[in-house]
Each structure stands twice: as structure tokens, then as C-alpha cells.
Design a protein around this motif. Structure first.
Motif, PDB file in Angstrom:
ATOM      1  N   SER A 125       0.834  -1.202   0.000  1.00 41.33           N
ATOM      2  CA  SER A 125       0.000   0.000   0.000  1.00 41.33           C
ATOM      3  C   SER A 125       0.870   1.254   0.000  1.00 41.33           C
ATOM      4  CB  SER A 125      -0.924   0.016   1.218  1.00 41.33           C
ATOM      5  OG  SER A 125      -0.211   0.343   2.388  1.00 41.33           O
TER       6      SER A 125
ATOM      7  N   LEU B  24       0.422   3.868   1.665  1.00 43.01           N
ATOM      8  CA  LEU B  24       0.583   4.295   3.051  1.00 43.01           C
ATOM      9  C   LEU B  24       1.724   3.556   3.734  1.00 43.01           C
ATOM     10  CD1 LEU B  24      -0.173   5.841   5.559  1.00 43.01           C
ATOM     11  CD2 LEU B  24      -2.015   4.191   5.967  1.00 43.01           C
TER      12      LEU B  24
ATOM     13  N   ARG C 102       0.665  11.736   4.565  1.00 45.91           N
ATOM     14  CA  ARG C 102      -0.579  12.452   4.870  1.00 45.91           C
ATOM     15  C   ARG C 102      -1.488  12.467   3.642  1.00 45.91           C
ATOM     16  NH1 ARG C 102      -0.856  15.710   9.396  1.00 45.91           N
ATOM     17  NH2 ARG C 102      -3.057  15.458   8.929  1.00 45.91           N
ATOM     18  N   LYS C 103      -0.886  12.648   2.469  1.00 46.84           N
ATOM     19  CA  LYS C 103      -1.655  12.628   1.217  1.00 46.84           C
ATOM     20  C   LYS C 103      -2.257  11.245   0.974  1.00 46.84           C
ATOM     21  CE  LYS C 103      -1.221  13.985  -3.611  1.00 46.84           C
ATOM     22  NZ  LYS C 103      -0.342  14.450  -4.662  1.00 46.84           N
ATOM     23  N   ALA C 104      -1.578  10.192   1.460  1.00 51.33           N
ATOM     24  CA  ALA C 104      -2.059   8.815   1.302  1.00 51.33           C
ATOM     25  C   ALA C 104      -3.104   8.452   2.349  1.00 51.33           C
ATOM     26  CB  ALA C 104      -0.886   7.834   1.358  1.00 51.33           C
ATOM     27  N   GLY C 105      -3.426   9.406   3.237  1.00 53.54           N
ATOM     28  CA  GLY C 105      -4.497   9.170   4.191  1.00 53.54           C
ATOM     29  C   GLY C 105      -4.082   8.973   5.630  1.00 53.54           C
ATOM     30  N   ALA C 106      -2.806   9.062   5.927  1.00 62.65           N
ATOM     31  CA  ALA C 106      -2.343   8.869   7.304  1.00 62.65           C
ATOM     32  C   ALA C 106      -2.589  10.122   8.134  1.00 62.65           C
ATOM     33  CB  ALA C 106      -0.853   8.553   7.325  1.00 62.65           C
ATOM     34  N   SER C 107      -2.812   9.905   9.406  1.00 57.76           N
ATOM     35  CA  SER C 107      -2.908  11.033  10.334  1.00 57.76           C
ATOM     36  C   SER C 107      -1.490  11.463  10.723  1.00 57.76           C
ATOM     37  CB  SER C 107      -3.665  10.615  11.596  1.00 57.76           C
ATOM     38  OG  SER C 107      -2.894   9.669  12.339  1.00 57.76           O
TER      39      SER C 107
ATOM     40  N   GLN D 207      -0.145   8.892  13.071  1.00 62.77           N
ATOM     41  CA  GLN D 207       0.341   7.666  12.422  1.00 62.77           C
ATOM     42  C   GLN D 207       1.740   7.873  11.849  1.00 62.77           C
ATOM     43  OE1 GLN D 207      -3.211   7.222   9.870  1.00 62.77           O
ATOM     44  NE2 GLN D 207      -3.113   5.046  10.389  1.00 62.77           N
TER      45      GLN D 207
END
Length: 178
Positions: free
Chosen positions: A60, A62, A89-94, A97
Motif C-alpha cells: 500500500s 501508506l 498524509r496525502k495517502a491518508g495517514a494522520s 500515524q
């Protein structure tokens, strides 16, 4: 100031222009790291090809970014830490994380195993054990994904070394090393 020239895409050879144009199309700009690596068209083609190939792999995006920040932090590469935190962050992580990944941690058990493995590869110069590989398998990674993890480690070592050795200026929002 970088210890090596940062290639100007508008004033370089056609082979460099073509590759840097692909980078620009992907990012909307040409990050300084790519301009440093562009001193060697062969190295730039290798690096850019590796990013593309791994981006099309099964791992993935992420997890790839989490591995990148862990390795960047371990190698004190401020450039890659900043870039891959932004990409994570662009891949959806906080933010939490990515901060945890920076020190090789994750609340997701499979991610934690992958980060532990990646850092062990770096710290022990790939001297890993059967148990290290088995831990990945036990966490759900098959051999294809295990090799992809190692490929991500290798690519990140190259980019870390370029940025640290040549003191490439960070052109992403800075993140503190931990």
C-alpha cells in the motif's frame, strides 16, 4: 546550499529534461532531490523508475510512506522525513500515524511488523534471520510483499544518502527528527 549542483530543468540536456518533466508532471514541481540526482541521467532514470515500479506494486502507498519515514528518521535524513511525511498524509495517514512510523511504531500489528523488519534491515545491514522473515509471513505478508518491503528499504537508503551526503535543501514542510 547543496554540496552538489541542483540541475535546472530549463537549462540542461534533453534526456534530463524528459525525466525532470515526468517528475514535474507527477508532483506539480521538481523537488530539489530530483534536481540533485539529475546530475546523473542514469541515476535519475533508475530512481524515477524505481518510484514508478514500486508505486505500482502491491504494498500500500501508506505502508510505503511509513517505511520511508522510519528509515529517514533512522538515517537522520530531514529531506526524506519531510517529503514522505507529506506524502503519507496525502495517502491518508494522520499526523499521529506518521509520527509513530517515524520511530518504527504503529497501532496496526502488520504495519508494526513491517516497520520493525525495515529498520532491522537498515540497522543490521540486511543481516536478518529466518525468524524476521517468518514474522512478516505471520503478519500476512507473502514473499512478493516481503521483497517489495526490501525494495522500498533499498530505494529509501539511496534517497537518504543523496540528501544527507549532498545536503540537499528541504523543500517540503520540515518535520523534526526523533
Amino acid at each position: 546550499m547543496s554540496r552538489i549542483a541542483l540541475i535546472d530543468a530549463a537549462a540542461t540536456t534533453p534526456d534530463r529534461q524528459a525525466l525532470l518533466g515526468q517528475v514535474h508532471a507527477a508532483f506539480g514541481a521538481i523537488p530539489a532531490m530530483f534536481r540533485a540526482v539529475a546530475n546523473s541521467p542514469a541515476a535519475l532514470a533508475s530512481m524515477w523508475g524505481s518510484f514508478g515500479a514500486l508505486g505500482g506494486g502491491r504494498l500500500s502507498p501508506l505502508l510505503g510512506e511509513q517505511i520511508a519515514v522510519a528509515i529517514a528518521n533512522r538515517n537522520a535524513c530531514e529531506y526524506c522525513l519531510a517529503a514522505h511525511t507529506a506524502l503519507g498524509r496525502k495517502a491518508g495517514a494522520s499526523g499521529e500515524q506518521m509520527a509513530a512510523a517515524q520511530v518504527g511504531q504503529s497501532s496496526d500489528p502488520a504495519t508494526a511488523v513491517a516497520l520493525t523488519f525495515a529498520l532491522k534491515v537498515v540497522e543490521n545491514r540486511a543481516q536478518i534471520s529466518d525468524a524476521d522473515v517468518q514474522a512478516l509471513r505471520d503478519a500476512g505478508f507473502d514473499d512478493e510483499l516481503i521483497v517489495e518491503i526490501l525494495a522500498h528499504v533499498a530505494l529509501n537508503l539511496f534517497t537518504n544518502y543523496v540528501n544527507v551526503a549532498f545536503d540537499v535543501p528541504v523543500d517540503f514542510p520540515k518535520i523534526a527528527l526523533r
